[in-house]
Design a protein around this motif. Structure first.
Motif, PDB file in Angstrom:
ATOM      1  N   ILE A  10      38.672  31.649  33.326  1.00 40.76           N
ATOM      2  CA  ILE A  10      38.378  32.758  34.244  1.00 40.76           C
ATOM      3  C   ILE A  10      37.073  33.439  33.820  1.00 40.76           C
ATOM      4  O   ILE A  10      36.194  33.702  34.647  1.00 40.76           O
ATOM      5  CB  ILE A  10      39.562  33.751  34.283  1.00 40.76           C
ATOM      6  CG1 ILE A  10      40.727  33.134  35.067  1.00 40.76           C
ATOM      7  CG2 ILE A  10      39.134  35.088  34.908  1.00 40.76           C
ATOM      8  CD1 ILE A  10      42.018  33.931  35.050  1.00 40.76           C
ATOM      9  N   ALA A  11      36.930  33.702  32.514  1.00 41.66           N
ATOM     10  CA  ALA A  11      35.727  34.397  32.029  1.00 41.66           C
ATOM     11  C   ALA A  11      34.460  33.592  32.314  1.00 41.66           C
ATOM     12  O   ALA A  11      33.387  34.163  32.527  1.00 41.66           O
ATOM     13  CB  ALA A  11      35.850  34.672  30.535  1.00 41.66           C
ATOM     14  N   GLY A  13      34.097  31.503  34.869  1.00 34.06           N
ATOM     15  CA  GLY A  13      33.990  31.173  36.288  1.00 34.06           C
ATOM     16  C   GLY A  13      34.482  29.789  36.647  1.00 34.06           C
ATOM     17  O   GLY A  13      34.157  29.256  37.709  1.00 34.06           O
ATOM     18  N   ALA A  17      39.607  34.050  40.105  1.00 36.79           N
ATOM     19  CA  ALA A  17      40.342  35.278  39.789  1.00 36.79           C
ATOM     20  C   ALA A  17      39.762  36.395  40.651  1.00 36.79           C
ATOM     21  O   ALA A  17      38.625  36.297  41.124  1.00 36.79           O
ATOM     22  CB  ALA A  17      40.206  35.636  38.309  1.00 36.79           C
ATOM     23  N   ASP A  18      40.559  37.427  40.846  1.00 35.37           N
ATOM     24  CA  ASP A  18      40.101  38.602  41.596  1.00 35.37           C
ATOM     25  C   ASP A  18      39.404  39.530  40.591  1.00 35.37           C
ATOM     26  O   ASP A  18      39.997  40.461  40.056  1.00 35.37           O
ATOM     27  CB  ASP A  18      41.307  39.263  42.264  1.00 35.37           C
ATOM     28  CG  ASP A  18      40.898  40.368  43.220  1.00 35.37           C
ATOM     29  OD1 ASP A  18      39.687  40.711  43.273  1.00 35.37           O
ATOM     30  OD2 ASP A  18      41.789  40.905  43.906  1.00 35.37           O
ATOM     31  N   THR A  19      38.137  39.217  40.337  1.00 37.27           N
ATOM     32  CA  THR A  19      37.380  39.915  39.300  1.00 37.27           C
ATOM     33  C   THR A  19      36.880  41.255  39.816  1.00 37.27           C
ATOM     34  O   THR A  19      36.307  41.338  40.901  1.00 37.27           O
ATOM     35  CB  THR A  19      36.198  39.043  38.838  1.00 37.27           C
ATOM     36  OG1 THR A  19      36.725  37.818  38.324  1.00 37.27           O
ATOM     37  CG2 THR A  19      35.390  39.722  37.746  1.00 37.27           C
ATOM     38  N   TYR A  21      35.226  43.475  37.470  1.00 40.20           N
ATOM     39  CA  TYR A  21      34.094  43.861  36.617  1.00 40.20           C
ATOM     40  C   TYR A  21      33.774  42.694  35.687  1.00 40.20           C
ATOM     41  O   TYR A  21      34.674  42.004  35.210  1.00 40.20           O
ATOM     42  CB  TYR A  21      34.448  45.094  35.765  1.00 40.20           C
ATOM     43  CG  TYR A  21      33.339  45.486  34.817  1.00 40.20           C
ATOM     44  CD1 TYR A  21      32.333  46.377  35.198  1.00 40.20           C
ATOM     45  CD2 TYR A  21      33.263  44.935  33.535  1.00 40.20           C
ATOM     46  CE1 TYR A  21      31.299  46.707  34.338  1.00 40.20           C
ATOM     47  CE2 TYR A  21      32.231  45.254  32.663  1.00 40.20           C
ATOM     48  CZ  TYR A  21      31.253  46.135  33.074  1.00 40.20           C
ATOM     49  OH  TYR A  21      30.220  46.450  32.231  1.00 40.20           O
ATOM     50  N   GLN A  22      32.486  42.487  35.441  1.00 44.92           N
ATOM     51  CA  GLN A  22      32.095  41.492  34.427  1.00 44.92           C
ATOM     52  C   GLN A  22      30.743  41.868  33.840  1.00 44.92           C
ATOM     53  O   GLN A  22      29.841  42.324  34.552  1.00 44.92           O
ATOM     54  CB  GLN A  22      32.029  40.081  35.022  1.00 44.92           C
ATOM     55  CG  GLN A  22      31.771  39.013  33.945  1.00 44.92           C
ATOM     56  CD  GLN A  22      32.055  37.610  34.411  1.00 44.92           C
ATOM     57  OE1 GLN A  22      31.590  37.206  35.485  1.00 44.92           O
ATOM     58  NE2 GLN A  22      32.800  36.841  33.636  1.00 44.92           N
ATOM     59  N   THR A  27      35.363  40.602  30.819  1.00 45.48           N
ATOM     60  CA  THR A  27      35.675  40.377  32.237  1.00 45.48           C
ATOM     61  C   THR A  27      36.965  41.121  32.550  1.00 45.48           C
ATOM     62  O   THR A  27      37.886  41.140  31.733  1.00 45.48           O
ATOM     63  CB  THR A  27      35.861  38.869  32.523  1.00 45.48           C
ATOM     64  OG1 THR A  27      34.661  38.177  32.182  1.00 45.48           O
ATOM     65  CG2 THR A  27      36.191  38.609  33.985  1.00 45.48           C
ATOM     66  N   PHE A  29      39.908  41.507  35.638  1.00 47.95           N
ATOM     67  CA  PHE A  29      40.403  40.876  36.872  1.00 47.95           C
ATOM     68  C   PHE A  29      41.850  41.293  37.103  1.00 47.95           C
ATOM     69  O   PHE A  29      42.570  41.662  36.166  1.00 47.95           O
ATOM     70  CB  PHE A  29      40.283  39.350  36.792  1.00 47.95           C
ATOM     71  CG  PHE A  29      40.917  38.729  35.585  1.00 47.95           C
ATOM     72  CD1 PHE A  29      40.233  38.670  34.368  1.00 47.95           C
ATOM     73  CD2 PHE A  29      42.205  38.212  35.640  1.00 47.95           C
ATOM     74  CE1 PHE A  29      40.822  38.121  33.234  1.00 47.95           C
ATOM     75  CE2 PHE A  29      42.794  37.645  34.520  1.00 47.95           C
ATOM     76  CZ  PHE A  29      42.101  37.611  33.315  1.00 47.95           C
ATOM     77  N   ASN A  45      34.993  37.885  26.818  1.00 45.61           N
ATOM     78  CA  ASN A  45      34.614  36.562  27.332  1.00 45.61           C
ATOM     79  C   ASN A  45      34.774  35.490  26.255  1.00 45.61           C
ATOM     80  O   ASN A  45      35.082  34.334  26.560  1.00 45.61           O
ATOM     81  CB  ASN A  45      33.170  36.591  27.834  1.00 45.61           C
ATOM     82  CG  ASN A  45      33.001  37.521  29.026  1.00 45.61           C
ATOM     83  OD1 ASN A  45      33.964  37.800  29.754  1.00 45.61           O
ATOM     84  ND2 ASN A  45      31.788  38.025  29.219  1.00 45.61           N
ATOM     85  N   HIS A 101      43.913  40.211  25.604  1.00 50.21           N
ATOM     86  CA  HIS A 101      43.713  40.904  26.879  1.00 50.21           C
ATOM     87  C   HIS A 101      44.357  42.278  26.807  1.00 50.21           C
ATOM     88  O   HIS A 101      45.390  42.471  26.166  1.00 50.21           O
ATOM     89  CB  HIS A 101      44.295  40.110  28.058  1.00 50.21           C
ATOM     90  CG  HIS A 101      45.693  39.629  27.857  1.00 50.21           C
ATOM     91  ND1 HIS A 101      45.997  38.541  27.075  1.00 50.21           N
ATOM     92  CD2 HIS A 101      46.877  40.102  28.321  1.00 50.21           C
ATOM     93  CE1 HIS A 101      47.305  38.357  27.074  1.00 50.21           C
ATOM     94  NE2 HIS A 101      47.872  39.294  27.816  1.00 50.21           N
TER      95      HIS A 101
END
Ligand code: 5GP
Ligand code: ZN
Length: 115
Positions: A10-11, A13, A17-19, A21-22, A27, A29, A45, A101
């Motif tokens: 996910i980090a 790409g 994911a419904d991100t 902020y990155q 990241t 999501f 990340n 996380h």
């Protein structure tokens, strides 16, 4: 990047994911199975198994991740009402994804109070 780690993917790409902020370090999501009206995960990340793995020499990264948790809460409009930030560590801590996380939970009364 650790092979077969969904949060690394996910980090980077490589998995959708419904991100929300990155940046170059973290990241954020939405949790695929939300436990509250607002449930966002903030991850580094770079791969760390858990807080155990990141507590040595990573103070800047951890501080940044917590800052982004607060930023996400503000962006979600839950900062004034209150919210919860937590990280589960290991089996007895209830960790199911072995990539550090922080859960940002809110948007409703959070009834279970463990600490
Ligand atoms: P833990 O139980 O490790 O503290 O939290 C892991 C969280 O990751 C769970 O709340 C779970 O719903 C979420 N999760 C697991 N797989 C995925 C995924 O592929 N995408 C997203 N967005 N969340 C996931
Ligand atoms: Zn990972």
């Amino acid at each position: 990047m650790t092979d077969d780690c969904i949060f690394c993917k996910i980090a980077h790409g490589e998995m959708p994911a419904d991100t929300v902020y990155q940046d170059e370090r973290v990241t954020a999501f939405r949790d695929v199975s939300p436990q509250a009206k607002t449930h966002v995960l903030v991850i580094p990340n770079k791969h760390f198994d858990s807080l155990n793995d990141a507590c040595s020499d990573k103070s800047d990264l951890l501080a940044h991740a917590l800052k982004i948790c607060a930023l996400v809460a503000r962006d979600e409009g839950i900062d004034e009402r209150g919210y919860r930030v937590l990280t589960n560590v290991g089996d007895e801590g209830g960790q199911s994804v072995p990539h550090l996380h922080f859960h940002v939970l809110g948007g409703q009364e959070l009834t279970t109070k463990l600490a």
